[in-house]
Design an enzyme around this catalytic site. Structure first.
Site, PDB file in Angstrom:
ATOM      1  N   ASP A 338     -61.803   6.007  29.113  1.00 10.48           N
ATOM      2  CA  ASP A 338     -61.059   4.781  29.373  1.00 10.48           C
ATOM      3  C   ASP A 338     -59.709   5.114  30.010  1.00 10.48           C
ATOM      4  OD1 ASP A 338     -60.685   1.870  28.963  1.00 10.48           O
ATOM      5  OD2 ASP A 338     -59.114   2.522  27.585  1.00 10.48           O
ATOM      6  N   GLU A 373     -62.864   6.111  34.195  1.00 14.89           N
ATOM      7  CA  GLU A 373     -62.316   4.869  34.736  1.00 14.89           C
ATOM      8  C   GLU A 373     -61.068   5.305  35.511  1.00 14.89           C
ATOM      9  OE1 GLU A 373     -61.281   0.428  33.092  1.00 14.89           O
ATOM     10  OE2 GLU A 373     -60.469   2.125  31.966  1.00 14.89           O
TER      11      GLU A 373
END
Length: 662
Positions: A338, A373
């Site tokens: 993330d 990401e």
């Protein structure tokens, strides 16, 4: 009375060796570290750590056993301008704790103090770390080792995927055990999913703001203890720990040939900003664990209040050890990071950052599937295409191009083609493979596929922020009616685009990622930021699933696996047998034709045999097919699409695939 001997600075964390427990804690700036042991009644015994080796404080508890509850108190300067926020009144979680007992509520005792230390003791309110030592029989489990070229990722939430599944026993729904249930595995296998990517299963907590509103952090990105399995998704069956239940799920999925990737959160911690709770790293060694500004404030490049300083040597090793723990203890096949740009901050983004170098040097981790990401909100935070070899990346440019092409008519076919070809301009020139592009139309963050076709505006009022949260840049199209209630003509156009987008995703070069529920027609009622909705808004409604769409999706994935141009994970080159780009007349597109505005018609011949016909206009069109005899294949039938073997008449917003007869 418990006495600590010096013990050893390794192994890290709380380790049971069969005779006792060795405790270690990193703190470069502490003046004293105190181990706090708790009995079943919550009574606390404090013992100063007797030894320090470098920046590792350590001690050994003879006779200590698994199940021992513990935490730490750390003393040192309280000097926020220099980044130090030590406060021995605050019990602290071990950053390497492998299990926790209890929950973190909205309790004022967690406040560490902004400009001066808060003297309220937090021990009674804080979960206790648990020493665990769980043997497990993997019964010869081996990783499926799916080649990247054959990988189809399915992004799902443990609870959202299984909570309403009618064929899973009620007591198992929403849990790790549900992932191992034959009904769920059969669905994944029927679809053709190779790789299940789970939203965070690390121990997370709910932000105080959400608790005050009666909401929770459903997605789980507010992680407190990254080594610990989150017990919220455990069934609670007697004798089966959360760790064992997750292991059982991974083993069952592996037995079915399905990989498991964990979404992990190392960009920030659950301590939030300076007003947030003091639970762990802030009180252990704030200046080492976090990115700070010159005046000691948190550098909030994540938007979550703080950012972990992953370039610090110890923090780098902490992440590597955590990833190896999950790989070794749970046999997971990879990780999705993330806000992955934080991994490479030094503080500027650097492909050679310490954490990237450590991952590359670790033979076990470098063999895993690693997905980033590729952004954060800091300066220079957008880094799509810039991650080092070994990473694949979520491709938001692919997402926006495909939405814009099919739904808005604002993307020219040249841009469409470039992203259909795994965004080659982003990745090929940097020595990456097509699989580095994680193609997606939707993800957990944003509209579902159905909502993309039903809502022009977000509808996030249930989140309690007066609809301010969530993106306003969705590239969606409701086709003239906001919401799920619309006339038959509008629904016909929506369903055509629904299938067109799924077909585009699953037949593009690169690695497709399907959001769980998109194959069923799942809606979140227009909420494009459902991070705090642990309810029927986010849980898949299996009873009302679109069975025809599920079959369509499964047929597409089977088709994908038959096409060498999509599975060989090699770049398409001009003039090779992998791809030919044709116009509506079946002729090779000239350079001039590529530049003709927003042309929305195109034919793509893959591996000299599979012909993808695209009409993204809002009107019917006729295309002349290239030389040869063509017929429809599932999920596309000749009777539905081909008037004769030499032409194809396509309705508005339609895509079709034909196969060349031998």
């Amino acid at each position: 009375m418990a006495v600590l001997t010096h013990g050893s600075p390794t192994p890290s964390g709380a380790y049971f060796d069969g005779k006792g427990i060795n405790f270690t804690l990193f703190s470069a700036h502490a003046e004293q570290v105190t181990l706090c042991l708790f009995d079943e009644q919550g009574q606390e015994r404090q013992i100063a750590m007797p030894a320090r080796t470098g920046d590792i404080w350590h001690g050994y508890l003879p006779g200590g056993k698994p199940g021992q509850r513990y935490g730490y108190r750390v003393s040192g300067p309280f000097d926020p301008s220099r980044g130090h926020r030590f406060n021995p009144h605050k019990l602290l979680i071990d950053p390497r704790a492998r299990a926790l007992e209890g929950k973190v509520g909205d309790d004022p005792r967690f406040t560490g103090g902004v400009s001066q230390p808060d003297v309220r003791d937090s021990a009674a309110a804080l979960p206790k770390c648990l020493v665990i030592h769980e043997e497990y029989d993997w019964q010869g489990d081996k990783p499926p080792a799916i080649p990247w070229g054959n990988t189809v990722v399915y992004e799902a939430h443990v609870r959202g995927l299984t909570q309403l599944h009618p064929d899973i026993p009620p007591e198992l729904r929403g849990t790790y055990a549900a992932l191992a249930h034959p009904a769920l595995i059969e669905h994944l296998k029927t679809l053709g999913i190779t790789t299940l990517e789970l939203l965070p299963v690390q121990f997370h907590i709910d932000e105080p703001r959400l608790q005050k509103m009666g909401l929770s952090n459903y997605w789980g990105y507010n992680v407190l203890a990254p080594f610990a399995v989150d017990p919220d998704y455990a069934s609670g069956r007697e004798g089966i720990s959360p760790l064992r239940e997750l292991r059982d799920a991974v083993k069952a999925l592996h037995n079915a040939g399905i990989e498991v990737i964990l979404d992990v959160v190392f960009n920030h911690s659950a301590e939030l900003d300076v007003f947030g709770p003091t639970l762990c790293q802030r009180g252990i060694d704030n200046a080492s664990y976090y990115w700070l500004t010159p005046d000691g404030e948190y550098d909030n490049i994540t938007g979550c209040g703080n950012a972990l300083r992953l370039s610090h040597p110890y923090v780098t090793q902490w992440v590597i050890d955590c990833l190896n723990y999950w790989r070794d203890s749970c046999h997971v096949d990879g990780f999705r990071f993330d806000l992955g740009t934080v991994l490479g901050r030094t503080p500027a983004f650097d492909q050679h950052a310490p954490l990237f170098a450590a991952l590359a040097a670790d033979e076990r981790l470098s063999a895993c599937k690693l997905i980033a990401e590729p952004w954060d909100i800091g300066l220079g935070g957008y880094q799509l295409g810039n991650f080092p070899t070994g990473f694949s990346e979520w491709n938001d440019q692919y997402r926006d191009a495909m939405r814009g092409f099919w739904l808005r008519g604002e993307v020219p076919r040249g841009t469409f083609a470039q992203h259909f070809a795994a965004s080659s301009r982003l990745f090929e020139q940097r020595g990456r493979l097509p699989s580095a592009s994680i193609n997606q139309i939707t993800a957990h963050d944003g509209f579902t596929l159905l909502d993309l076709l039903c809502f022009n505006q977000k509808h996030n009022q249930m989140n309690g922020e007066e609809n301010r949260d969530g993106s306003d840049n969705n590239h969606s199209n409701n086709f003239g009616c906001e919401g799920l209630v619309a006339d038959a003509a509008i629904w016909q156009r929506r369903k055509a685009c629904q299938r067109a987008l799924l077909t585009t995703l699953l037949l593009s070069q690169g690695t497709p990622m399907l959001l769980a529920g998109d194959e069923q027609g799942h809606s979140q009622q227009g909420n494009n930021n459902a991070y705090c909705q642990n309810n029927i808004l986010t849980w898949l409604d299996w009873g009302s699933a679109d069975r025809a769409l599920m079959t369509f999706t499964a047929d597409l994935i089977r088709l994908r696996q038959q096409i060498p141009a999509l599975t060989q994970d090699q770049w398409w080159q001009s003039g090779d047998s992998n791809v030919q780009w044709l116009d509506s007349q079946g002729q090779a597109l000239s350079d001039a034709a590529w530049e003709q505005g927003c042309q929305q018609q195109l034919q793509i011949l893959l591996s000299q045999r599979w012909l993808v016909l695209i009409n993204a206009t809002d009107h019917e069109c006729e295309m002349h097919l290239p030389e040869g005899e063509w017929e429809g294949i599932p999920p596309f039938g000749v009777s539905d699409h081909a008037e004769r073997l030499t032409t194809w008449r396509g309705s508005a917003h339609t895509i079709c695939v034909l196969i060349k007869r031998d």
